[in-house]
Scaffold this active site. Structure first.
Site, PDB file in Angstrom:
ATOM      1  CB  VAL A  34      -0.911   0.037   1.049  1.00 18.12           C
ATOM      2  CG1 VAL A  34      -1.743   1.324   1.397  1.00 18.12           C
ATOM      3  CG2 VAL A  34      -1.903  -1.067   1.317  1.00 18.12           C
ATOM      4  CB  ALA A  41       4.762   2.454   1.186  1.00 19.51           C
ATOM      5  CE  LYS A  42       4.789  -1.344   8.202  1.00 13.94           C
ATOM      6  NZ  LYS A  42       5.623  -0.556   9.103  1.00 13.94           N
ATOM      7  N   GLY A  43       3.791  -2.952   3.353  1.00 10.75           N
ATOM      8  CA  GLY A  43       3.626  -4.073   2.835  1.00 10.75           C
ATOM      9  C   GLY A  43       3.183  -5.212   3.725  1.00 10.75           C
TER      10      GLY A  43
END
Ligand code: NAD
Length: 419
Positions: A63, A108-110
């Site tokens: 994201v 962001a992040k995953g």
């Protein structure tokens, strides 16, 4: 805990924080609408060939919340509870965090929904490589730079670098941070988040008149961040009275030695059972009497259900989103000094940024230089938020969110909306 625990979606917490901050700082309504949603979310399915020959398919996502201030940046989490909503909240917090400590990144992040404890090293490697290849088009050194988070470590970052580099055809160390030093990782990255947390605690203690020497500290979560925070605080003369991990916790009134606890965990898989300590549950651990409580595990730990029972003077949020909005209010009324996540745990992304700069410049700095730059950035941000909070008679979280969201808003306004 007597009542049932309050269940709150991290994304609801993040959206509530955005809403109240937007009202307080008079954020442009169009920009508020933009920031409520991520710029881009990519959900991928990751087939992995298991050791027994079967194929298992995992859900993964990346994201990208906002990149007005610079390339997207954020960790990658492997955990059975990962959802798109959770990762979206974490991405949003990354945007505010980078702005609060004023580094030129967006957020962001995953995440991959999996239980890494049940996967072999080979399965984890195949999962990581397939995940990276599935999101390849949206990451890269000037697009989006991943880093470690819960249950991902330097080895996972090495596989990310290798997969990205193999698919590009040349070595790209600057595509990921938190790498092992031998392939371009930075000195001090592993400890960076915890170093920043303890620095914030030290500054707070000074202002509240709490002596660091002998100050009692409780740490929830004994992973990268929790263990290093316990170690650094112990080395400064604090007394670590309680620690925990996903299996449970231990409490020792006279203080425990975090180095020995780490050895015990390495041998047995958990802090539980460490010598001559009383066993406590994670719920009980949070309610122990102490000067400093450091939640360093997951979201949603201090809730409306247990906030009234927190007996710490200072809560330093090493984890992202450990406190719900209602709990935050209760802690404020009780006079607990909360150092908010987007400030307290920013040391990790600061040294990730320093790693990226070193990679881009083909440099490798000494530990002292990295730690000095980290301390400068953390201290500037801490002092700024603290002074404003004092002047405006508000809490640190409200001010930090105002600072972060305000800066992102200004950046969007300055760039304009294309076309
Ligand atoms: P990690 O995987 O190294 O450690 C996680 C720890 O939490 C483990 O000890 C695990 O046993 C424990 N844990 C898991 N579930 C738990 C539960 N229900 N109750 C108590 N303990 C539990 O992860 P980490 O990198 O140390 O991350 C911890 C927190 O810090 C996360 O919220 C993460 O987002 C945040 N954070 C990490 C970094 C970083 O640089 N790694 C930076 C900023 C913030």
């Amino acid at each position: 805990m007597s009542m049932r625990a309050e269940i709150v979606r991290p994304l609801d917490v993040a959206l509530e924080q955005l809403k109240s901050t937007a009202e307080r700082i008079d954020l442009d309504p169009g920009i508020y609408e933009m920031l409520k949603r991520p710029k881009r979310s990519l959900v991928v399915s990751i087939p992995v060939k298991l050791e027994n020959g079967e194929v298992k398919v995992f859900m993964g996502c990346r994201v990208q919340h906002n990149d007005a201030r610079g390339p997207f940046k954020g960790g990658l989490r492997y955990h059975p509870d990962v959802t798109l909503d959770e990762v979206t909240a974490l991405a949003m917090w990354m945007t505010w965090k980078c702005a609060v400590v004023d580094i030129p990144y967006g957020g962001a992040k995953g995440g991959v929904c999996c239980n890494p404890k049940e996967l072999s090293k080979g399965e984890l490697e195949r999962l990581t490589r397939r995940y990276v290849s599935s999101i390849l088009d949206i990451i890269g050194p000037f697009r989006d730079v991943p880093a470690p988070d819960v249950y991902t470590d330097a080895q996972v970052m090495a596989w990310i670098m290798d997969t990205y580099s193999q698919l590009k055809g040349y070595s790209v160390p600057e595509c990921v941070t938190g790498k092992p030093i031998v392939i371009g990782g930075s000195e001090g990255r592993i400890e960076a988040t915890s170093r920043g947390v303890v620095l914030c605690v030290k500054e707070t203690a000074k202002r509240l008149g709490v002596e660091m020497k002998g100050a009692t500290v409780v740490v929830q979560g004994f992973g990268t961040v929790g263990w290093n925070a316990a170690k650094i605080a112990h080395d400064l003369g604090c007394s670590i009275v309680g620690v925990s991990d996903s299996q449970g916790g231990v409490y020792c009134k006279k203080g425990l030695n975090p180095y020995e606890v780490r050895e015990h965990k390495a041998k047995t898989g958990s802090v539980v059972g460490y010598q001559e300590c009383a066993s406590v549950t994670n719920e009980e651990l949070l309610e122990l009497e102490c000067d400093v409580l450091i939640p360093a595990a997951l979201e949603n730990q201090i809730t409306a259900t247990n906030a009234a029972d927190i007996r710490a003077k200072i809560v330093a949020e090493a984890a992202n989103g450990p406190t719900t909005a209602k709990a935050d209010e209760i802690l404020r009324e009780k006079g607990v000094f909360v150092i908010p996540d987007i400030l307290a745990n920013a040391g990790g992304v600061i040294v990730s940024y320093l790693e990226w700069v070193q990679n881009l410049e083909r440099e490798h700095w000494a530990l002292e230089e990295v730690n000095r730059k980290l301390a400068n950035k953390m201290l500037n941000a801490f002092n700024d938020v603290y002074e404003r909070a004092k002047d405006e008679e508000l809490d640190m979280r409200t001010i930090a969110l105002g600072q972060g969201i305000g800066r992102v808003g200004e950046a969007i306004k300055t760039l304009g909306i294309w076309p």
